[in-house]
Design an enzyme around this catalytic site. Sequence first.
Site, PDB file in Angstrom:
ATOM      1  N   ASN A 167      -4.635  11.242  11.894  1.00 11.26           N
ATOM      2  CA  ASN A 167      -4.148  11.469  13.255  1.00 11.26           C
ATOM      3  C   ASN A 167      -5.132  12.411  13.930  1.00 11.26           C
ATOM      4  O   ASN A 167      -5.320  13.545  13.488  1.00 11.26           O
ATOM      5  CB  ASN A 167      -2.741  12.065  13.216  1.00 11.26           C
ATOM      6  CG  ASN A 167      -1.735  11.080  12.679  1.00 11.26           C
ATOM      7  OD1 ASN A 167      -1.516  10.032  13.257  1.00 11.26           O
ATOM      8  ND2 ASN A 167      -1.142  11.396  11.538  1.00 11.26           N
ATOM      9  N   HIS A 174       2.842  11.644  -7.149  1.00  9.51           N
ATOM     10  CA  HIS A 174       1.440  11.328  -7.392  1.00  9.51           C
ATOM     11  C   HIS A 174       1.213   9.821  -7.318  1.00  9.51           C
ATOM     12  O   HIS A 174       2.146   9.040  -7.311  1.00  9.51           O
ATOM     13  CB  HIS A 174       0.995  11.852  -8.765  1.00  9.51           C
ATOM     14  CG  HIS A 174       1.752  11.253  -9.904  1.00  9.51           C
ATOM     15  ND1 HIS A 174       2.883  11.821 -10.423  1.00  9.51           N
ATOM     16  CD2 HIS A 174       1.557  10.120 -10.621  1.00  9.51           C
ATOM     17  CE1 HIS A 174       3.350  11.077 -11.409  1.00  9.51           C
ATOM     18  NE2 HIS A 174       2.569  10.025 -11.551  1.00  9.51           N
ATOM     19  N   GLU A 189      -2.750  10.737 -11.018  1.00  8.60           N
ATOM     20  CA  GLU A 189      -2.622  10.739 -12.463  1.00  8.60           C
ATOM     21  C   GLU A 189      -3.520   9.657 -13.051  1.00  8.60           C
ATOM     22  O   GLU A 189      -3.556   8.533 -12.561  1.00  8.60           O
ATOM     23  CB  GLU A 189      -1.187  10.476 -12.878  1.00  8.60           C
ATOM     24  CG  GLU A 189      -0.973  10.495 -14.377  1.00  8.60           C
ATOM     25  CD  GLU A 189       0.468  10.218 -14.791  1.00  8.60           C
ATOM     26  OE1 GLU A 189       0.817  10.558 -15.923  1.00  8.60           O
ATOM     27  OE2 GLU A 189       1.239   9.654 -13.967  1.00  8.60           O
ATOM     28  N   GLU A 245      -3.606   3.441   1.970  1.00  9.17           N
ATOM     29  CA  GLU A 245      -3.884   3.559   3.399  1.00  9.17           C
ATOM     30  C   GLU A 245      -4.081   5.038   3.707  1.00  9.17           C
ATOM     31  O   GLU A 245      -3.175   5.849   3.513  1.00  9.17           O
ATOM     32  CB  GLU A 245      -2.713   3.022   4.219  1.00  9.17           C
ATOM     33  CG  GLU A 245      -2.844   3.276   5.710  1.00  9.17           C
ATOM     34  CD  GLU A 245      -1.574   2.920   6.476  1.00  9.17           C
ATOM     35  OE1 GLU A 245      -1.307   3.598   7.487  1.00  9.17           O
ATOM     36  OE2 GLU A 245      -0.856   1.985   6.064  1.00  9.17           O
ATOM     37  N   ARG A 298      -1.444  10.784   4.713  1.00  3.13           N
ATOM     38  CA  ARG A 298      -2.024  11.404   5.907  1.00  3.13           C
ATOM     39  C   ARG A 298      -3.110  12.367   5.446  1.00  3.13           C
ATOM     40  O   ARG A 298      -2.884  13.173   4.544  1.00  3.13           O
ATOM     41  CB  ARG A 298      -0.952  12.142   6.693  1.00  3.13           C
ATOM     42  CG  ARG A 298       0.027  11.224   7.368  1.00  3.13           C
ATOM     43  CD  ARG A 298       1.065  11.993   8.200  1.00  3.13           C
ATOM     44  NE  ARG A 298       1.920  11.079   8.890  1.00  3.13           N
ATOM     45  CZ  ARG A 298       3.063  10.588   8.389  1.00  3.13           C
ATOM     46  NH1 ARG A 298       3.463  10.965   7.188  1.00  3.13           N
ATOM     47  NH2 ARG A 298       3.792   9.739   9.082  1.00  3.13           N
ATOM     48  N   HIS A 345       0.825  -1.206   0.000  1.00  2.00           N
ATOM     49  CA  HIS A 345       0.000   0.000   0.000  1.00  2.00           C
ATOM     50  C   HIS A 345       0.860   1.257   0.000  1.00  2.00           C
ATOM     51  O   HIS A 345       2.053   1.203   0.274  1.00  2.00           O
ATOM     52  CB  HIS A 345      -0.955   0.024   1.201  1.00  2.00           C
ATOM     53  CG  HIS A 345      -0.272   0.069   2.540  1.00  2.00           C
ATOM     54  ND1 HIS A 345      -0.088  -1.048   3.301  1.00  2.00           N
ATOM     55  CD2 HIS A 345       0.278   1.089   3.240  1.00  2.00           C
ATOM     56  CE1 HIS A 345       0.542  -0.714   4.426  1.00  2.00           C
ATOM     57  NE2 HIS A 345       0.784   0.582   4.404  1.00  2.00           N
TER      58      HIS A 345
END
Length: 127
Positions: free
Chosen positions: A60, A74, A122, A56, A9, A5
Amino acid sequence: MKLLHTMLRVGDLDRSIKFYTEVLGMRLLRRHDYPEGKFTLAFVGYQDESEGAVIELTWNWGVDSYEMGNAFGHIALAVPDAYRACDEIRARGGKVVREAGPMKHGTTVIAFVEDPDGYKIELIQHA
């Protein structure tokens, strides 16, 4: 080895899940809160994690934005028709930042869209 993965964030997990699932058509594969660490992870993708790489999304708790920096480029997605994909993404509320067309110095048709946190995606046309 196998690519599992890419982690991003995000400042608003629900907003990001909505973008990746409703605008880009991915599925929410799993989501889990980690109260002791004060973060939540959500995994999205087009296929199960056992079949290919996914994204993922890491939220936070209490952090609503990040500086993008200049190292990340990208994420790339294969699409059958980049022109139609841009129209569909725009119709679903997505932001197209580079319209579909041939890449500079080449013939491959590409486009770029941006997620709610400013990450670039993209679209590469594959027949």
